[in-house]
Design a protein around this motif. Structure first.
Motif, short mmCIF file in Angstrom:
data_model
loop_
_atom_site.label_atom_id
_atom_site.label_comp_id
_atom_site.label_asym_id
_atom_site.label_seq_id
_atom_site.Cartn_x
_atom_site.Cartn_y
_atom_site.Cartn_z
N GLU A 13 9.42 0.67 -16.47
CA GLU A 13 10.35 1.11 -15.43
C GLU A 13 10.26 0.19 -14.19
OE1 GLU A 13 13.26 2.47 -13.68
OE2 GLU A 13 12.80 3.44 -15.60
N PRO A 14 11.30 -0.62 -13.92
CA PRO A 14 11.27 -1.56 -12.78
C PRO A 14 11.05 -0.88 -11.43
CG PRO A 14 13.10 -2.05 -14.25
CD PRO A 14 12.52 -0.74 -14.71
N GLN A 15 11.52 0.36 -11.28
CA GLN A 15 11.36 1.06 -10.00
C GLN A 15 9.90 1.36 -9.68
OE1 GLN A 15 13.84 4.56 -10.18
NE2 GLN A 15 15.72 3.41 -9.69
N LEU A 16 9.03 1.30 -10.69
CA LEU A 16 7.62 1.59 -10.48
C LEU A 16 6.77 0.32 -10.37
CD1 LEU A 16 7.04 4.60 -12.93
CD2 LEU A 16 7.76 4.65 -10.54
N HIS A 17 7.41 -0.80 -10.11
CA HIS A 17 6.67 -2.06 -10.01
C HIS A 17 6.19 -2.33 -8.59
CE1 HIS A 17 8.49 -3.84 -13.97
NE2 HIS A 17 7.77 -2.76 -14.16
N SER A 18 5.84 -1.27 -7.87
CA SER A 18 5.29 -1.39 -6.53
C SER A 18 3.77 -1.39 -6.62
CB SER A 18 5.76 -0.22 -5.66
OG SER A 18 5.27 1.01 -6.20
N PRO A 19 3.08 -1.86 -5.55
CA PRO A 19 1.60 -1.89 -5.60
C PRO A 19 0.95 -0.56 -5.96
CG PRO A 19 2.39 -3.14 -3.73
CD PRO A 19 3.60 -2.49 -4.33
N CYS A 50 0.71 6.27 6.86
CA CYS A 50 0.39 6.16 8.29
C CYS A 50 0.99 4.92 8.95
CB CYS A 50 -1.12 6.17 8.50
SG CYS A 50 -1.93 7.64 7.85
N GLU A 51 1.24 3.87 8.17
CA GLU A 51 1.80 2.63 8.71
C GLU A 51 3.01 2.19 7.88
OE1 GLU A 51 0.61 1.26 11.43
OE2 GLU A 51 -1.25 2.40 11.63
N PRO A 52 4.01 3.06 7.75
CA PRO A 52 5.13 2.74 6.84
C PRO A 52 5.93 1.50 7.24
CG PRO A 52 5.64 4.67 8.18
CD PRO A 52 4.20 4.36 8.41
N LEU A 53 6.04 1.22 8.54
CA LEU A 53 6.81 0.07 9.01
C LEU A 53 6.11 -1.26 8.70
CD1 LEU A 53 8.05 1.42 12.47
CD2 LEU A 53 9.28 1.40 10.29
N HIS A 54 4.78 -1.21 8.61
CA HIS A 54 4.02 -2.42 8.35
C HIS A 54 3.57 -2.53 6.88
CE1 HIS A 54 3.42 -1.64 12.73
NE2 HIS A 54 3.66 -2.95 12.79
N TYR A 55 3.93 -1.52 6.07
CA TYR A 55 3.44 -1.48 4.69
C TYR A 55 3.89 -2.70 3.88
CZ TYR A 55 2.58 0.10 -0.08
OH TYR A 55 2.14 0.18 -1.39
N GLY A 56 5.16 -3.05 4.01
CA GLY A 56 5.71 -4.17 3.24
C GLY A 56 5.00 -5.48 3.55
N MET A 57 4.61 -5.67 4.81
CA MET A 57 3.92 -6.90 5.19
C MET A 57 2.44 -6.86 4.81
SD MET A 57 5.54 -7.83 8.93
CE MET A 57 5.17 -6.21 9.63
N ALA A 58 1.85 -5.68 4.91
CA ALA A 58 0.40 -5.54 4.65
C ALA A 58 0.08 -5.53 3.15
CB ALA A 58 -0.15 -4.28 5.31
N MET A 59 0.95 -4.87 2.36
CA MET A 59 0.69 -4.74 0.92
C MET A 59 1.71 -5.54 0.13
SD MET A 59 -1.54 -3.59 -1.16
CE MET A 59 -2.49 -2.46 -0.15
N THR A 60 1.59 -6.85 0.20
CA THR A 60 2.47 -7.74 -0.56
C THR A 60 1.94 -7.88 -1.99
OG1 THR A 60 1.17 -9.66 0.11
CG2 THR A 60 3.04 -9.04 1.52
N GLY A 61 2.69 -8.59 -2.83
CA GLY A 61 2.24 -8.84 -4.20
C GLY A 61 0.93 -9.60 -4.21
#
Length: 304
Positions: free
Chosen positions: A48-54, A123-134
């Motif tokens: 499932e591509p939608q579940l390819h998050s960290p 707790c840090e949703p706005l910074h999540y994309g930058m903090a938890m990259t591939g």
């Protein structure tokens, strides 16, 4: 009186044949459910591509680890429950001990990393994309596995270098540290001290990081104005925290002690919790209480 021990005899659980058949049936069912449950999680997250998050990639790592972890202990335990001669070779015993310690340590690191990932997401949703990259995910996942592999070397090396006298009966269902130390006719003080310090560093630090992450998540949840949103998020996090507490609580009670003096029956009962029960509970709690995962599973079932 020191002789080269070529094999150990595992006393296991009750010597009553009926009790052994019952236990083997129960453990076999749990083992099959654990393997199937974790394979389903790995398959769903992969397909499932939608579940390819960290978050889900970490869950896939945890599921693969649980398969390896429980397979290190349970198949041999099942074979011995039904066998007349309940034995394991010295090399097999040391291999089992190494994989048990390494995979157990890896699970601690992965649970801590997963808790950190959830902390960033809540707790840090706005910074999540930058903090938890591939790249961040890969470093954390690979780091957990590599550190776990190295964690098992020293305890296993020290135990393998102990002298064992002609008595070779291990009062346990697998080659654990405590019964092996009791069985040795060497001075085990240095080995016990090193294992105690290592267990304290690994278990306590990972548990503290995991606990702090979930406590911060819960505090953040309490600020959510929506009662339904607060209830759903809190329910999921409290379930995670419950399973983590059971796992760490049993492991800490077993290994973060200067001496290994629990009764053999209590030792076995506690060991069943983290070798048989938690490998089944972890995937269930982390996946079946997750709406996105359940929707993905339904989509895959409908497609096929």
């Amino acid at each position: 009186n020191v002789t080269a021990i070529l094999e150990f005899r595992l006393l296991g659980f009750s010597s009553n044949p009926h009790c052994q058949i019952l236990l083997s049936t129960v453990f076999l069912v749990i083992y099959i459910l654990t393997i199937l449950g974790n394979i389903i999680i790995i398959s769903v997250v992969t397909l499932e591509p939608q579940l390819h998050s960290p978050m889900y990639k970490f869950l896939k790592n945890l599921s693969f680890l649980e398969i390896c972890y429980t397979t290190t202990i349970v198949p041999k335990m099942l074979a011995n429950l039904l066998a007349k001669r309940k034995s394991i070779s010295f090399s097999g015993c040391m291999a089992q001990l190494y994989y048990f310690i390494s995979l157990g340590a890896t699970e601690c690191y992965l649970l801590a990393v997963m808790a950190y990932d959830r902390y960033l997401a809540v707790c840090e949703p706005l910074h999540y994309g930058m903090a938890m990259t591939g790249e961040s995910y890969t470093r954390l996942a690979v780091g957990s596995w590599v550190t776990g592999v190295f964690t098992g070397f020293l305890p296993c090396l020290m135990v393998s270098r102990l002298h064992f006298c002609s008595y070779n009966l291990i009062d346990h269902f697998f080659c654990d540290i405590s019964p092996l130390l009791k069985l040795s006719c060497s001075d085990t003080t240095a080995t016990e001290t090193v294992i105690f310090i290592l267990s304290l560093l690994v278990l306590s630090s990972c548990f503290l990081l995991t606990l702090v992450s979930y406590l911060l998540i819960i505090l953040s949840i309490l600020k959510i104005p929506s009662a339904s949103g607060k209830r759903i998020t809190f329910s999921t996090c409290s379930s995670h925290l419950m399973v983590v507490t059971i796992y760490y609580g049993t492991m800490i009670s077993m290994y973060v002690r200067p001496t290994y003096n629990l009764s053999s029956e209590l030792n076995k009962a506690v060991s069943v919790l983290y070798t048989v029960v938690t490998p089944l509970l972890n995937p269930v709690i982390y996946s079946l209480r997750n709406k996105a995962f359940k929707k993905a599973l339904e989509k895959i079932v409908i497609r096929h």
